[in-house]
Motif scaffolding. Structure first.
Motif, PDB file in Angstrom:
ATOM      1  N   ASP A 223      -7.516   1.871   6.331  1.00 49.42           N
ATOM      2  CA  ASP A 223      -6.688   3.000   6.767  1.00 49.42           C
ATOM      3  C   ASP A 223      -6.198   2.787   8.192  1.00 49.42           C
ATOM      4  OD1 ASP A 223      -6.993   4.247   4.356  1.00 49.42           O
ATOM      5  OD2 ASP A 223      -8.584   5.609   4.998  1.00 49.42           O
TER       6      ASP A 223
ATOM      7  N   LYS B  36     -12.483   0.378   3.078  1.00 51.69           N
ATOM      8  CA  LYS B  36     -11.501   1.456   2.985  1.00 51.69           C
ATOM      9  C   LYS B  36     -11.228   2.119   4.337  1.00 51.69           C
ATOM     10  CE  LYS B  36     -11.949   2.725  -1.897  1.00 51.69           C
ATOM     11  NZ  LYS B  36     -10.545   2.373  -2.249  1.00 51.69           N
ATOM     12  N   GLU B  37     -12.269   2.353   5.123  1.00 50.54           N
ATOM     13  CA  GLU B  37     -12.082   3.008   6.416  1.00 50.54           C
ATOM     14  C   GLU B  37     -11.281   2.113   7.362  1.00 50.54           C
ATOM     15  OE1 GLU B  37     -14.723   4.883  10.085  1.00 50.54           O
ATOM     16  OE2 GLU B  37     -15.721   4.170   8.276  1.00 50.54           O
TER      17      GLU B  37
ATOM     18  N   THR C 196      -3.531  -0.149   8.197  1.00 49.86           N
ATOM     19  CA  THR C 196      -2.200   0.205   7.687  1.00 49.86           C
ATOM     20  C   THR C 196      -1.457   1.110   8.665  1.00 49.86           C
ATOM     21  OG1 THR C 196      -3.254   1.944   6.351  1.00 49.86           O
ATOM     22  CG2 THR C 196      -2.726  -0.114   5.241  1.00 49.86           C
ATOM     23  N   THR C 197      -2.184   1.997   9.345  1.00 50.51           N
ATOM     24  CA  THR C 197      -1.551   2.853  10.357  1.00 50.51           C
ATOM     25  C   THR C 197      -1.002   2.014  11.504  1.00 50.51           C
ATOM     26  OG1 THR C 197      -3.012   4.713   9.833  1.00 50.51           O
ATOM     27  CG2 THR C 197      -1.938   4.744  11.993  1.00 50.51           C
TER      28      THR C 197
ATOM     29  N   ASP D 145      -4.093  -1.032  -3.656  1.00 53.72           N
ATOM     30  CA  ASP D 145      -5.339  -0.887  -2.910  1.00 53.72           C
ATOM     31  C   ASP D 145      -6.036  -2.238  -2.840  1.00 53.72           C
ATOM     32  OD1 ASP D 145      -7.719  -0.242  -1.741  1.00 53.72           O
ATOM     33  OD2 ASP D 145      -8.248   1.367  -3.132  1.00 53.72           O
TER      34      ASP D 145
ATOM     35  N   HIS E 179       0.835  -1.206   0.000  1.00 44.77           N
ATOM     36  CA  HIS E 179       0.000   0.000   0.000  1.00 44.77           C
ATOM     37  C   HIS E 179       0.868   1.254   0.000  1.00 44.77           C
ATOM     38  CE1 HIS E 179      -2.188   3.260   2.084  1.00 44.77           C
ATOM     39  NE2 HIS E 179      -3.258   2.798   1.467  1.00 44.77           N
TER      40      HIS E 179
END
Length: 421
Positions: A108, A104-105, A111-112, A74, A68
């Motif tokens: 995020d 998608k939410e 990945t953080t 994606d 990513h």
């Protein structure tokens, strides 16, 4: 929510250090609590992650984050295909990628969190080297991945209920007495975790499958509250007869029991249990291995579809009922599919049984003195000492300098001789 706890954690740690006079060696953080890294830096202490899933899933998570960030990949748009992933010998079908990665939410956030893994001094994983050697090998040696310590299996084998209201001693005793009366390895145990529940229509399909299979069974049945969801909630049925097919309880009274909450570890340890129909949560998977009970996969949520793929395709120690089932889909699995999976699980000459027995020996053996997990825990403790000195600014000892210099000289010699490094 986790962010809001920082002031309380700061206060609790400060108070404990003041009270005890102890030195803070480091923070060990849950895999979802990486925002607490900031606190560790405030205290000048190293951080470590405790990863409650397996090594293969850790490698998958790191791979998704890396792809990513570096390639703009994606995964939410990855459909009806297979993803090659380090740590697995087979590509991962999109149908077993956890739902959280396809939203998608949620992606995020994931990945953080995973990016933060790379800022730590090490990751403790609840697994065994002999179980996931291929995945662990892919996690070692660079790639900006902290040192990984396989320290499992970490399990609660007491089989205690989560609260006193969940099960009375008499109910548990009754279940165990019934198991005592069954032949060895004859009972299929169905249990889907604290958040694994079913609607009335699915309950009827499971009941028909159990009756059709002809096998003895112990079924821990819970109601799915509020319909399909990414994070389901469940409760016990008031009266299971209300959702079971008419006459089912009477027809199966000699061969089966339908209960609410179940003492899973205690049941898996019983000699009469010959197979485990499971949601494939990682703790349940390790418990099944600990007791050498082969599995049939029926994942529900989180990374359970990935775990099912690992068990069925990579390790080949589980039968498949529905490897890509997701609670939020609202799909009804047919009685035919369920019965086929139960028959495969319980057949006498099932090669999975022998293989699971081998894994049982490996998983139990890993915690023996000097064995893989025991050694990994000892290594972690030694590394804490080294990292503590590094973070705290303490003077490095002469012995440490000598060790480092010797390693450097050996590396220089290899380079001088033209060896590949």
């Amino acid at each position: 929510m986790i962010e809001s706890q920082k002031p309380r954690v700061r206060e609790a740690v400060s108070a404990e250090l003041a009270r005890s006079g102890a030195r803070l060696a480091g923070f060990v953080l849950d895999m979802l609590c990486t925002s607490m890294l900031d606190l560790a830096e405030e205290f000048g202490a190293p951080s470590y992650i405790y990863f409650t899933s397996g090594a293969a899933f850790l490698r998958f998570q790191l791979h998704v984050q890396e792809s990513h960030d570096e390639e703009g990949f994606d995964i939410t748009e990855f459909k009806d295909a297979e993803l090659a992933c380090p740590g697995l010998t087979r590509p991962v079908p999109s149908k077993v990628i956890p739902s959280g990665f396809l939203n998608k939410e949620w992606l995020d956030s994931s990945t953080t969190i995973t990016r933060n893994f790379r800022k730590t001094k090490g990751i403790l994983v609840n697994t065994v080297r002999e179980l996931e050697s291929y995945a662990l090998e892919s996690l070692s040696g660079g790639m900006n991945i902290p040192k990984v310590y396989p320290v499992g299996p970490i399990l609660n084998l007491k089989g205690e209920p989560e609260s006193s209201s969940e099960s009375s001693g008499s109910e548990e005793d009754e279940v165990m007495r019934w198991l005592d009366q069954q032949p060895e390895s004859s009972v299929a145990f169905l249990c889907f975790g604290s958040m694994g529940g079913f609607c009335a229509e699915q309950v009827k399909e499971i009941a028909c499958a159990l009756e059709g299979s002809g096998h003895r069974f112990l079924w821990s049945l819970r109601r799915l509250e509020g319909g399909p969801a990414l994070t389901p909630t469940t409760t016990d049925y008031g009266d299971v007869r209300e959702v079971l097919p008419e006459g089912f309880a009477d027809r199966t009274t000699e061969v089966g029991r339908v209960i609410g909450w179940a003492p899973q570890a205690v049941v898996l340890a019983h000699r009469s249990v010959g197979g485990f129909v499971s949601h494939c949560g990682w703790n349940s998977t390790l418990e099944s291995m600990w007791f050498g009970v082969p599995m049939a996969t029926w994942p529900m949520y989180a990374e359970q579809q990935f775990n099912a793929f690992l068990l069925v395709k990579e390790l080949e120690i589980a039968a498949e009922i529905k490897m890509d089932y997701r609670t939020e889909s609202g799909e009804i699995v047919s009685a035919e599919e369920i019965e086929r999976g139960i028959r495969s699980l319980m057949e006498q000459n099932n090669p999975m049984k022998e293989k699971m027995k081998e894994f049982c020996d490996k998983v139990r053996g890993a915690l023996m003195d000097g064995a893989s997990s025991s050694s990994s825990i000892a290594e972690f403790i030694e590394d804490i000492k080294i990292n503590y000195r590094s973070e705290s600014g303490k003077i490095v000892t002469t012995e440490e300098v000598k060790r480092g210099t010797k390693s450097l000289m050996e590396l220089a010699k290899q380079l001088d001789e033209g060896d590949d490094i």
